[in-house]
Every structure is written in C-alpha cells, then in structure tokens.
Write a protein that holds these residues in place. Structure first.
Motif, PDB file in Angstrom:
ATOM      1  N   HIS A 130       1.030   0.224   0.692  1.00  0.00           N
ATOM      2  CA  HIS A 130       1.493   1.558   0.273  1.00  0.00           C
ATOM      3  C   HIS A 130       0.566   2.123  -0.807  1.00  0.00           C
ATOM      4  O   HIS A 130       0.169   3.295  -0.743  1.00  0.00           O
ATOM      5  N   GLU A 133      -2.703   3.186   0.762  1.00  0.00           N
ATOM      6  CA  GLU A 133      -2.578   4.472   1.461  1.00  0.00           C
ATOM      7  C   GLU A 133      -2.547   5.626   0.466  1.00  0.00           C
ATOM      8  O   GLU A 133      -3.146   6.673   0.709  1.00  0.00           O
ATOM      9  N   LYS A 136      -6.063   6.058  -0.733  1.00  0.00           N
ATOM     10  CA  LYS A 136      -6.878   6.681   0.323  1.00  0.00           C
ATOM     11  C   LYS A 136      -6.600   8.178   0.402  1.00  0.00           C
ATOM     12  O   LYS A 136      -7.529   8.975   0.563  1.00  0.00           O
ATOM     13  N   THR A 137      -5.340   8.558   0.282  1.00  0.00           N
ATOM     14  CA  THR A 137      -4.985   9.977   0.311  1.00  0.00           C
ATOM     15  C   THR A 137      -5.625  10.705  -0.874  1.00  0.00           C
ATOM     16  O   THR A 137      -6.189  11.796  -0.711  1.00  0.00           O
TER      17      THR A 137
END
Length: 183
Positions: A130, A133, A136-137
C-alpha cells in the motif's frame, strides 16, 4: 572610437551575464529534476528489494514448516517400526495414539508461534504494498508536474532573457543620453 568599442564590450558583457545567469539557473533546475528522478528510482528499487525480502522470508518459513513435518513423519515411522519390532502390535497402537495427541500439541504450538508471525508478515507485506502504491502515485504526480512545468520554464526563459536585455539596453541608452547632455 575607443569609447564606442568599450561601450559595446560592456554591452556584450552585460548580455553575456544575463545569458549566463539564466542558463545557470536552468542548469540548476535540470539538476534538481534529475536528482528527483534518481531519488524516485532509488525509492522504487528499495521497495522492490523489500518485497523480494518479504517473499523470501515467507518462502523460507513455509520450507521450515514442511521440513519439520517431514522430519516428524520420518521419526514417527522409525519409532513405530522399532516399537513394533520390540513391543509388538499392541505397543505400536499405543504409540500411534500418543502420536495423535502429539499432533494436536504440535498443531497448537505452530498456531501459537508461526500463525501470528505469518499474520504479522502478511500485514507488513500488505502495508508495504500500500505504501509503495502511494509513493508510486506521488512519483507519477511529480513526474507529471515536472513535464508540465519544464515547457513553461523554457517559455519563461525564452521571454525573460530578451526582456532583460531590452531593459538593460534601454537603461544604458537612457544613461548615455543623460550623460551626453552633460558633456
């Protein structure tokens, strides 16, 4: 004539200074962008390495459990054969009954030891995924912002250099005109 060449030389130096200043500023900004990209890549690599580590730990725990089961079964077979040989069929049945109770104890011990560890490892892995991610966002947003900002800065630099040169030219021309009034 010599004064005119000196004035032209000063004008050229001033223009070179303006170009040099803004080119250095642009170069510094590009360095910051490149550094950000490198940090982002290193962060993503760290996440990949961490995920590999979690995966290896999980695989190793599973291997250990399988190896324990295999060893216990081998020992049971060995003891059962020896008990059967020495004590007969009745002793072998008693040994198998005690093994069933031992299986229950071993199963509970594993639940008490490895199940929480596996659950914690799973929670850590999920949290890491999580977090990865989310990072990465954020990195994608940063890259998008840089891609949008870069042409705007290029345009800004393309406008500011001639503008500053024009302002400097006008200032120098006004200064020359003012000085010529006193000469």
């Amino acid at each position: 004539m010599a004064v005119n060449k000196k004035i032209q030389s000063n004008d050229q130096n001033n223009f070179n200074f303006i170009d040099s200043f803004w080119d250095s500023w642009k170069s510094g900004l590009n360095f910051v962008y490149d550094s950000q990209k490198e940090v982002e890549n290193l962060a993503l690599q760290a996440f990949d390495h961490q995920k590999e580590t979690w995966d290896k730990v999980t695989v190793n725990i599973d291997r250990i459990e399988e190896e324990q089961k295999r060893l216990i079964n081998e020992l049971r077979q060995y003891f059962n054969q020896n008990i059967q040989y020495v004590g007969g069929e009745e002793s072998s049945k008693i040994f198998e009954q005690s093994n069933e109770r031992l299986d229950e104890v071993i199963s509970r011990v594993q639940q008490l030891t490895s199940a929480p560890f596996k659950a914690n490892l799973n929670v850590l892995s999920q949290s890491q995924l999580h977090f990865q991610e989310t990072i990465k966002t954020a990195i994608d947003h940063q890259q998008k912002n840089r891609e949008e900002l870069k042409p705007l800065l290029e345009n800004f630099l393309n406008q500011v250099k001639p503008t500053q040169k024009g302002v400097l030219n006008a200032f120098e021309n006004n200064t020359k005109a003012a000085l010529s009034m006193y000469n």
